[in-house]
Design an enzyme around this catalytic site. Structure first.
Site, PDB file in Angstrom:
ATOM      1  N   ARG A 276      12.513 -18.108  -0.119  1.00 58.57           N
ATOM      2  CA  ARG A 276      13.814 -18.310  -0.469  1.00 58.57           C
ATOM      3  C   ARG A 276      14.393 -18.174  -1.445  1.00 58.57           C
TER       4      ARG A 276
ATOM      5  N   ALA B 147       0.621  11.736  25.299  1.00 58.18           N
ATOM      6  CA  ALA B 147       0.257  12.079  23.924  1.00 58.18           C
ATOM      7  C   ALA B 147       0.282  11.190  23.629  1.00 58.18           C
TER       8      ALA B 147
ATOM      9  N   ARG C  63       3.145  16.900  24.127  1.00 64.84           N
ATOM     10  CA  ARG C  63       3.268  16.457  25.215  1.00 64.84           C
ATOM     11  C   ARG C  63       2.363  17.506  27.020  1.00 64.84           C
TER      12      ARG C  63
ATOM     13  N   PHE D 270       1.407  -8.806  -0.462  1.00 65.83           N
ATOM     14  CA  PHE D 270       0.517  -9.427   0.640  1.00 65.83           C
ATOM     15  C   PHE D 270      -0.821  -9.564   0.030  1.00 65.83           C
TER      16      PHE D 270
ATOM     17  N   ARG E  40      -3.585  -7.721  -3.361  1.00 66.94           N
ATOM     18  CA  ARG E  40      -4.049  -6.757  -4.554  1.00 66.94           C
ATOM     19  C   ARG E  40      -4.506  -5.697  -4.654  1.00 66.94           C
ATOM     20  N   VAL E  41      -4.227  -4.532  -5.562  1.00 65.61           N
ATOM     21  CA  VAL E  41      -4.641  -3.254  -4.947  1.00 65.61           C
ATOM     22  C   VAL E  41      -6.072  -3.662  -6.176  1.00 65.61           C
TER      23      VAL E  41
ATOM     24  N   ASP F 138      12.545   2.390   0.938  1.00 63.10           N
ATOM     25  CA  ASP F 138      11.639   1.528  -0.755  1.00 63.10           C
ATOM     26  C   ASP F 138      11.396   2.189  -1.744  1.00 63.10           C
TER      27      ASP F 138
ATOM     28  N   LYS G 197      12.498   2.732  -5.026  1.00 62.61           N
ATOM     29  CA  LYS G 197      12.113   2.290  -6.799  1.00 62.61           C
ATOM     30  C   LYS G 197      11.101   2.814  -8.193  1.00 62.61           C
TER      31      LYS G 197
ATOM     32  N   ASN H  79       7.208   2.067  -7.174  1.00 67.43           N
ATOM     33  CA  ASN H  79       6.237   2.875  -5.969  1.00 67.43           C
ATOM     34  C   ASN H  79       6.615   4.406  -5.887  1.00 67.43           C
TER      35      ASN H  79
ATOM     36  N   ASP I 260       3.152   2.510  -0.691  1.00 70.14           N
ATOM     37  CA  ASP I 260       4.181   1.261  -0.720  1.00 70.14           C
ATOM     38  C   ASP I 260       4.701   2.194   0.439  1.00 70.14           C
TER      39      ASP I 260
ATOM     40  N   THR J  69      14.740  -3.480  -1.491  1.00 61.14           N
ATOM     41  CA  THR J  69      15.201  -3.908  -2.939  1.00 61.14           C
ATOM     42  C   THR J  69      16.262  -4.761  -3.412  1.00 61.14           C
TER      43      THR J  69
HETATM   44  N1  LIG Z   1      -2.796   4.682  -4.462  1.00 56.29           N
HETATM   45  C1  LIG Z   1      -2.630   4.181  -6.230  1.00 56.29           C
HETATM   46  N2  LIG Z   1      -3.157   4.085  -7.122  1.00 56.29           N
HETATM   47  C2  LIG Z   1      -3.057   3.678  -8.304  1.00 56.29           C
HETATM   48  N3  LIG Z   1      -2.535   2.151  -8.459  1.00 56.29           N
HETATM   49  C3  LIG Z   1      -2.035   1.400  -6.788  1.00 56.29           C
HETATM   50  C4  LIG Z   1      -1.836   2.945  -5.382  1.00 56.29           C
HETATM   51  N4  LIG Z   1      -1.513   1.432  -4.965  1.00 56.29           N
HETATM   52  C5  LIG Z   1      -0.905   0.777  -5.323  1.00 56.29           C
HETATM   53  N5  LIG Z   1      -1.074   1.098  -7.094  1.00 56.29           N
HETATM   54  C6  LIG Z   1      -0.759  -0.046  -7.722  1.00 56.29           C
HETATM   55  O1  LIG Z   1      -0.631  -1.545  -7.549  1.00 56.29           O
HETATM   56  C7  LIG Z   1       0.655  -1.840  -6.598  1.00 56.29           C
HETATM   57  C8  LIG Z   1       1.464  -2.803  -5.803  1.00 56.29           C
HETATM   58  O2  LIG Z   1       1.189  -1.451  -4.490  1.00 56.29           O
HETATM   59  P1  LIG Z   1       1.812  -1.709  -3.362  1.00 56.29           P
HETATM   60  O3  LIG Z   1       3.696  -1.394  -4.078  1.00 56.29           O
HETATM   61  O4  LIG Z   1       1.853  -0.872  -2.377  1.00 56.29           O
HETATM   62  O5  LIG Z   1       1.942  -3.062  -2.871  1.00 56.29           O
HETATM   63  P2  LIG Z   1       2.578  -4.077  -2.280  1.00 56.29           P
HETATM   64  O6  LIG Z   1       1.731  -5.095  -1.817  1.00 56.29           O
HETATM   65  O7  LIG Z   1       3.464  -3.469  -0.744  1.00 56.29           O
HETATM   66  O8  LIG Z   1       3.257  -4.826  -3.433  1.00 56.29           O
HETATM   67  P3  LIG Z   1       4.876  -4.828  -2.898  1.00 56.29           P
HETATM   68  O9  LIG Z   1       4.965  -6.519  -2.765  1.00 56.29           O
HETATM   69  O10 LIG Z   1       5.982  -4.451  -4.452  1.00 56.29           O
HETATM   70  O11 LIG Z   1       6.002  -4.635  -1.880  1.00 56.29           O
HETATM   71  C9  LIG Z   1       1.807  -0.324  -7.149  1.00 56.29           C
HETATM   72  O12 LIG Z   1       3.031  -1.330  -7.350  1.00 56.29           O
HETATM   73  C10 LIG Z   1       0.858   0.370  -8.198  1.00 56.29           C
HETATM   74  O13 LIG Z   1       1.023  -0.571  -9.132  1.00 56.29           O
HETATM   75  N1  LIG Z   2      20.694 -16.540  -4.759  1.00 56.33           N
HETATM   76  C1  LIG Z   2      21.243 -17.550  -5.126  1.00 56.33           C
HETATM   77  N2  LIG Z   2      21.502 -18.388  -3.349  1.00 56.33           N
HETATM   78  C2  LIG Z   2      22.813 -18.994  -3.690  1.00 56.33           C
HETATM   79  C3  LIG Z   2      23.648 -18.826  -3.528  1.00 56.33           C
HETATM   80  N3  LIG Z   2      24.413 -19.687  -3.737  1.00 56.33           N
HETATM   81  C4  LIG Z   2      24.452 -20.224  -2.167  1.00 56.33           C
HETATM   82  N4  LIG Z   2      23.119 -19.443  -2.197  1.00 56.33           N
HETATM   83  C5  LIG Z   2      22.508 -19.609  -0.996  1.00 56.33           C
HETATM   84  O1  LIG Z   2      20.955 -20.614  -1.436  1.00 56.33           O
HETATM   85  C6  LIG Z   2      19.827 -20.148  -0.305  1.00 56.33           C
HETATM   86  C7  LIG Z   2      18.265 -20.281  -0.489  1.00 56.33           C
HETATM   87  O2  LIG Z   2      17.942 -19.886   0.271  1.00 56.33           O
HETATM   88  P1  LIG Z   2      18.594 -17.878   0.641  1.00 56.33           P
HETATM   89  O3  LIG Z   2      18.010 -17.214  -0.445  1.00 56.33           O
HETATM   90  O4  LIG Z   2      17.719 -18.154   1.807  1.00 56.33           O
HETATM   91  O5  LIG Z   2      19.679 -17.789   0.962  1.00 56.33           O
HETATM   92  C8  LIG Z   2      20.466 -18.713  -0.579  1.00 56.33           C
HETATM   93  C9  LIG Z   2      21.465 -18.216  -0.238  1.00 56.33           C
HETATM   94  O6  LIG Z   2      22.196 -18.821   0.875  1.00 56.33           O
HETATM   95  C10 LIG Z   2      23.302 -18.040  -5.389  1.00 56.33           C
HETATM   96  O7  LIG Z   2      24.562 -18.249  -6.287  1.00 56.33           O
HETATM   97  N5  LIG Z   2      22.589 -17.355  -5.440  1.00 56.33           N
HETATM   98  N1  LIG Z   3      -0.168  16.005  32.807  1.00 51.02           N
HETATM   99  C1  LIG Z   3       0.582  15.784  33.326  1.00 51.02           C
HETATM  100  N2  LIG Z   3       1.257  14.535  33.406  1.00 51.02           N
HETATM  101  C2  LIG Z   3       1.903  13.920  34.046  1.00 51.02           C
HETATM  102  C3  LIG Z   3       1.667  13.836  35.608  1.00 51.02           C
HETATM  103  N3  LIG Z   3       2.172  13.503  35.963  1.00 51.02           N
HETATM  104  C4  LIG Z   3       3.264  12.417  35.279  1.00 51.02           C
HETATM  105  N4  LIG Z   3       3.002  12.982  34.264  1.00 51.02           N
HETATM  106  C5  LIG Z   3       4.004  12.359  32.377  1.00 51.02           C
HETATM  107  O1  LIG Z   3       3.875  13.362  31.817  1.00 51.02           O
HETATM  108  C6  LIG Z   3       3.782  13.506  31.021  1.00 51.02           C
HETATM  109  C7  LIG Z   3       4.460  14.283  29.400  1.00 51.02           C
HETATM  110  O2  LIG Z   3       4.131  13.979  28.529  1.00 51.02           O
HETATM  111  P1  LIG Z   3       2.640  13.316  27.752  1.00 51.02           P
HETATM  112  O3  LIG Z   3       2.105  13.925  28.273  1.00 51.02           O
HETATM  113  O4  LIG Z   3       3.001  12.123  26.826  1.00 51.02           O
HETATM  114  O5  LIG Z   3       2.502  12.171  29.385  1.00 51.02           O
HETATM  115  C8  LIG Z   3       2.096  12.721  30.640  1.00 51.02           C
HETATM  116  C9  LIG Z   3       2.316  11.186  32.117  1.00 51.02           C
HETATM  117  O6  LIG Z   3       2.935  10.357  30.923  1.00 51.02           O
HETATM  118  C10 LIG Z   3       1.011  14.801  35.406  1.00 51.02           C
HETATM  119  O7  LIG Z   3       0.071  15.046  36.719  1.00 51.02           O
HETATM  120  N5  LIG Z   3       0.120  15.830  34.370  1.00 51.02           N
END
Ligand SMILES: Nc1ncnc2c1ncn2[C@@H]1O[C@H](COP(=O)(O)OP(=O)(O)OP(=O)(O)O)[C@@H](O)[C@H]1O
Ligand SMILES: Nc1nc2c(ncn2[C@@H]2O[C@@H]3COP(=O)(O)O[C@H]3[C@H]2O)c(=O)[nH]1
Ligand SMILES: Nc1nc2c(ncn2[C@@H]2O[C@@H]3COP(=O)(O)O[C@H]3[C@H]2O)c(=O)[nH]1
Length: 647
Positions: A134, A270, A277, A346, A348-349, A459, A461, A464, A477, A497
């Protein structure tokens, strides 16, 4: 009748949102209808009108289709809050969206007053649309009557073509013999993730020999399965007499195998390791409609079925698989924790090394399973793993191996010890054009790699983009990355973001790789000036600025004419008009004047001199990162739901 149930009551009562979903529409529609019977028509119609006007007045919702507005209206239920009660607390996970029927509410952020809201105003939509916590606190300052809609119900309506369609899928899936043993819950999940695609007679739905990432269930019509016979080339018929010999030798005859019809499936092979395929699938009836499921969902929901488990083929050992095999036997126990590199949504890294050899280090991303489930990010995390594990690009951080236990998921990645590009930008204030061009070029190379594989990143920025020891930037990320199926389709999940989100995402119009080009324009502006172009004091204001467009933004005189032009061409409101989206694709961006004399081949082959070469003293040197206190959080609860089987 007004219910005195708050959203928390619902959270306790309904543990299975999906189950709620099918029934909610009916029950609540009846609820509104009962109101209608018991009270009077005027009240009922007035409430419906009020809800519809509130939706139309909301900046982020006013472009919805009429049927979506109708469905949201039908799914809303009444709630009351007494004066003084909090409806939303900043930082909480959002569970509902509200519309005010009566009363006054106050919006605050960090204790600071933002605004008052009265009847016919919608609120609480941001956390749900944007998948964030929120963004503000909302409190009743008089007794209030509100209408509410649950998160899952709201999101489903926003993202898909409505609940009705979903019900239709569920009913159909239940008639498919191979799926008859699946639980209602799994069937619902399948219905939630599938795409519908229509083909004309003669269309190749699958071509033998191509890479495949999708599984199909026939919903309407019939298809032909054929297999190429390379030993048996077809001689040109009289109609094809003027074909040249190369064409002739390329034509192989096809052996008819079988016809498949409604309720039958194909494409599973596949997805079972080989990726290639093994047959052709050709639309046979005038129209064929298939329900299509991507690899991650297939693995999670379907691959365990006996009917689906067919003969496995030998692995096609790609370069990446060989690379990852080096880590096949590595266990969590072999790893020594060194220091925290970053804190993410979610967890730490951590910088980790091998116990037996501290000169090799990795970044280990540790994510709390319960929190992923709570924020419903399971699919995003599975996408992240799959896409990173498969990507083999110098501009994308490599993921080598994943681990899991009852509480956490772990991703073992290459460590980029040069730190975040964001940190360098913060320290320098802004970059000159040459520097900005280098980093924008790195992002563009990563997009080139991803987009040719139908993956959108969503994503971009400076946080990332991580620097490797040589100073090259790599994307990390992939939590929002997604493979689009097939090329040209759009997706509806609201993510990114705030400052980098494209207008079509805010407006829920469906988006595709064009949203990445938008974010590239935003990145260029941020690198050149130090702040992104659309940057309000809170997400709501940022979104409003984005909707006003790039032409309402001032460009400092320090940015070159070519720079301004490229940013404006990337940040066009209309996704189809953005540079990169036309016939010549990403090459249009690469050949823009801002990149004149920039040698992309030199960049790709890592021969270009980077603007900054980080100082890294050892494999465990984390000095290019901010420092984080040790983790003192209590352990999260166990999660045994099994959604992460594939991880
Ligand atoms: N491969 C890596 N090498 C070095 N640092 C890393 C690496 N991956 C992530 N980090 C560090 O950790 C931080 C968080 O990682 P990431 O953005 O993947 O996590 P997230 O949980 O998806 O974060 P967000 O909430 O920002 O989306 C990165 O901003 C970076 O500082
Ligand atoms: N961030 C923000 N939320 C606002 C504002 N005015 C109304 N809101 C509402 O407040 C809500 C708080 O929860 P959400 O972030 O889901 O959604 C937000 C908006 O719907 C504003 O000026 N800023
Ligand atoms: N190889 C093969 N694929 C079949 C046959 N009958 C149906 N298929 C479908 O054809 C698809 C082609 O793509 P995929 O190889 O992913 O998966 C295969 C099966 O789902 C068969 O006799 N042989």
């Amino acid at each position: 009748m007004w219910l005195l149930y708050g959203p928390n009551y619902y959270n306790h009562l309904i543990t299975n949102f999906n189950r709620l979903l099918i029934y909610l529409n009916d029950i609540l529609f009846k609820n509104l209808n009962n109101n209608n019977n018991n009270n009077n028509d005027n009240d009922f119609n007035r409430s419906k009108k009020l809800i519809k006007s509130a939706i139309s007045d909301n900046d982020f919702m006013k472009n919805l289709e009429q049927f979506q507005i109708d469905e949201i209206t039908d799914c809303m239920y009444p709630v009351e809050y007494a004066k003084g009660l909090f409806i939303i607390k900043e930082g909480d996970i959002g569970s509902a969206v509200y519309i005010i029927e009566e009363g006054t509410l106050e919006v605050t952020k960090g204790g600071r007053f933002l605004s008052k809201m009265g009847p016919q105003k919608m609120f609480g939509e941001l956390a749900i649309l944007y998948n964030c916590t929120r963004t503000a606190t909302v409190k009743a300052i008089t007794d209030c009557k509100l209408w509410a809609i649950e998160r899952q119900c709201f999101r489903t309506i926003m993202m898909r073509s409505g609940l009705l369609k979903q019900k239709e899928y569920i009913e159909f899936l239940k008639t498919v013999p191979s799926f008859s043993k699946l639980s209602d819950e799994i069937v619902l999940k399948i219905a939630n993730v599938l795409d519908e695609i229509t083909y004309k007679k003669g269309d190749y739905i699958i071509r033998q020999g191509e890479k495949g990432d999708t599984f199909y269930i026939i919903n309407q019509g019939t298809v032909k399965v054929t297999i190429n016979d390379p030993n048996n080339t077809v001689l040109p018929s009289s109609r094809d007499q003027n074909m040249n010999m190369t064409t002739v030798t390329n034509i192989v005859s096809q052996k008819f195998i079988r016809t498949l019809t409604r309720g039958e499936f194909f494409g599973e092979r596949a997805l079972q390791g080989e990726e290639i395929r093994s047959a052709n699938i050709i639309a046979e009836s005038p129209t064929v409609t298939c329900l299509v499921i991507d690899r991650a969902s297939f693995n999670q929901l379907i691959s365990g079925l006996n009917e689906i488990k067919t003969k496995r083929y030998d692995q096609d050992i790609s370069e990446r698989k060989i690379l990852n095999e080096r880590f096949a036997h590595l266990k969590l126990d072999d790893i020594k924790f060194e220091v925290t590199l970053g804190v993410g949504g979610f967890g730490r890294v951590e910088l980790v090394s091998l116990k037996e050899n501290r000169s090799t280090s990795f970044a280990l991303k540790i994510m709390k399973k319960a929190q992923i489930v709570e924020t419903r990010q399971q699919q995003h995390i599975l996408n992240e793993k799959r896409i990173m594990l498969e990507s083999n690009c110098n501009f994308i951080v490599k993921l080598y191996k994943t681990f899991k236990d009852n509480k956490y998921l772990y991703m073992l990645m290459e460590a980029c010890l040069g730190g975040e590009l964001w940190t360098i930008l913060r320290d320098k204030g802004n970059f000159d054009e040459k520097t900005a061009r280098f980093y924008a070029g790195c992002a563009l190379e990563a997009f080139d790699y991803l987009h040719t594989r139908n993956i959108i990143y969503r994503d971009l920025k400076p946080e990332n983009m991580l620097l490797d020891p040589f100073g090259y930037a790599k994307l990390t990320d992939f939590g929002f990355a997604k493979r689009l199926l097939p090329a040209g389709r759009k997706t509806w999940t609201f993510c990114g973001t705030p400052e980098y989100v494209a207008p079509e995402i805010i407006l829920n119009r469906g988006h595709d790789h064009s949203a990445d080009y938008w974010s590239l324009g935003v990145l260029m502006y941020e690198l050149l000036t130090g702040t992104p172009p659309f940057c309000g004091s809170d997400p709501m204001r940022t979104y409003n600025m984005i909707l006003k467009g790039i032409d309402s933004i001032d460009f400092p005189r320090s940015i070159s004419r070519e720079g301004v032009e490229l940013i404006k061409k990337l940040c066009r409101d209309n996704p189809a008009e953005r540079l990169g989206y036309q016939k010549r694709g990403i090459d249009d961006i690469k050949s823009h004047d801002w990149f004149k004399n920039f040698d992309f081949e030199l960049l790709k082959s890592r021969q270009m001199k980077p603007p900054f070469v980080p100082i890294i003293k050892s494999a465990c040197d984390s000095t290019n990162f901010d420092t984080y206190p040790p983790n003192r959080e209590p352990d999260p609860p166990d999660d045994f739901t099994g959604w992460d089987d594939e991880f």
